[in-house]
Design an enzyme around this catalytic site. Sequence first.
Site, PDB file in Angstrom:
ATOM      1  N   SER A 233      58.723   2.939  35.686  1.00 37.63           N
ATOM      2  CA  SER A 233      59.095   3.984  34.731  1.00 37.63           C
ATOM      3  C   SER A 233      59.684   5.199  35.432  1.00 37.63           C
ATOM      4  CB  SER A 233      57.864   4.412  33.931  1.00 37.63           C
ATOM      5  OG  SER A 233      56.986   5.177  34.750  1.00 37.63           O
ATOM      6  N   GLU A 254      64.646   2.007  40.878  1.00 36.55           N
ATOM      7  CA  GLU A 254      65.203   1.262  39.744  1.00 36.55           C
ATOM      8  C   GLU A 254      64.288   1.545  38.551  1.00 36.55           C
ATOM      9  OE1 GLU A 254      68.009  -0.233  39.914  1.00 36.55           O
ATOM     10  OE2 GLU A 254      68.335  -0.316  42.071  1.00 36.55           O
ATOM     11  N   CYS A 288      64.197  -3.429  31.370  1.00 31.64           N
ATOM     12  CA  CYS A 288      64.779  -2.091  31.508  1.00 31.64           C
ATOM     13  C   CYS A 288      66.200  -2.026  30.957  1.00 31.64           C
ATOM     14  CB  CYS A 288      64.759  -1.660  32.973  1.00 31.64           C
ATOM     15  SG  CYS A 288      65.587  -2.810  34.097  1.00 31.64           S
TER      16      CYS A 288
END
Length: 486
Positions: A233, A254, A288
């Site tokens: 996150s 990332e 994501c």
Amino acid sequence: MSSYFTDLAQQYIDGEWRPGTGSWDIIDFNPYDGEKLASITIATTDEVDQAYRSAARAQKQWAATNPYARRTVFERALRLVEEREQEITEVIVAELGGTHLKAAFELHLVKEFLRESVHLALAPEGKILPSPADGKENRVYRVPVGVVGVISPFNFPFLLSVKSVAPALALGNGVVLKPHQNTPIAGGSLVAKIFEDAGLPGGLLNVVITDIAEIGDAFIEHPVPKVISFTGSDTVGRHVATVCAAHFKRSVLELGGNSAIVVLDDADVDYAVDAAVFSRYVHQGQVCMAANRVLVDRSVAEEFTEKFVAKVRTLKAGDPRDPQTVIGPVINSTQANALSGVVEQAIAEGATALLRGAVTDNLVEPSVLTGVPADSALLRQEVFGPVAFLVPFDGEEEAVRIVNDTPYGLSGAVHTADVERGVAFAKRIDAGMFHVNDGTVHDEPLVPFGGEKHSGIGRLNGETTVDAFTTVKWISVQHGRSGFPF
């Protein structure tokens, strides 16, 4: 149940499988039926230290090993993944509630990244650069950073561990891996076992299964690792970046996304529906790159909406062990409750639920919402689950504005009959990756993967992986004699 859950429920430090010495256990549960899969005594800060020291010791000899010899480890690792595909699938299904479709998708990418790691072992190149000084030769060497710390997430744990671990090792580094607490086997021990059996020298790769409640920032602050590769996150990523900067470490982040798939007025509506449904609901939307927002030109909105909702209704939700299941459970009750809250908040703000999925324990059935107010925070945040927001727009200018109206900038897609119109649209979006006439969820070994804004810092894959896990060193040679002013 796979024997991996009994055999690999341990720490892997300095080439040895052993229990942690912490005062409590991480319990690994099946998110679909609550079955206890494993109990793992956590690693302490002492064990984190032992893991990093082990990696540092082993790395010196590994870096000096001929890269042609190093790459054979990755060739064997690839063969082992192929041979054990069924067992690994069982782990993915049981530990993270992945469907068979999702497991196949993850395994395909793992194999692609292992193939690329075979080549990465030979990738670093040096340079000889000119000098303004007569007789001077400037050599620039590309060398391993030393030791890389990898923190992987729960959604694609096997892939997103291998994606950093394998290249870092191929490029001559040692590695310490900390998997997510919800996926300690798929994201941690399984990776160690594959490389151990592939002949990787003991001590070079270590896996510590632990929790920040036990170790705090010790994994990031430790003096040995020079690079921390974190996937997760943006909230945690911000903390990782801050700690790394304070200790002069490089971070590769990332992070989350709030991707949009955009359907322009000339799009193939049926194809766009297929791309949008996959982009939102693959692995229950716990991706994501997933398309949180589905933007549709008002001229085709009615047709698209009808077909989109109809297709979503056909997605089978249930037991991920059933090969027909498309929607399995989300990872835990915290996520399930948060998703219920998202739907309730949207409706309270005035949205209409075209489809409202039931929530049973961790099984969250798909929801489709429209009419979410333009100023709603829900349209700007990451929603990690099977909830789609349909957003109509009038013309490209408005679409670009809506897509960019988020703190995130990871992925996205646009559908149009005119490819160059799509490319021109993509260039206007503040995102690290954007796709024309496709879905939003893609990853390939050679193309730079990463995001802008709150979606991360740095890139992985191909040449950018070499940049991430190596450093450059200038060595000059003076042929003849320099002149000095005193």
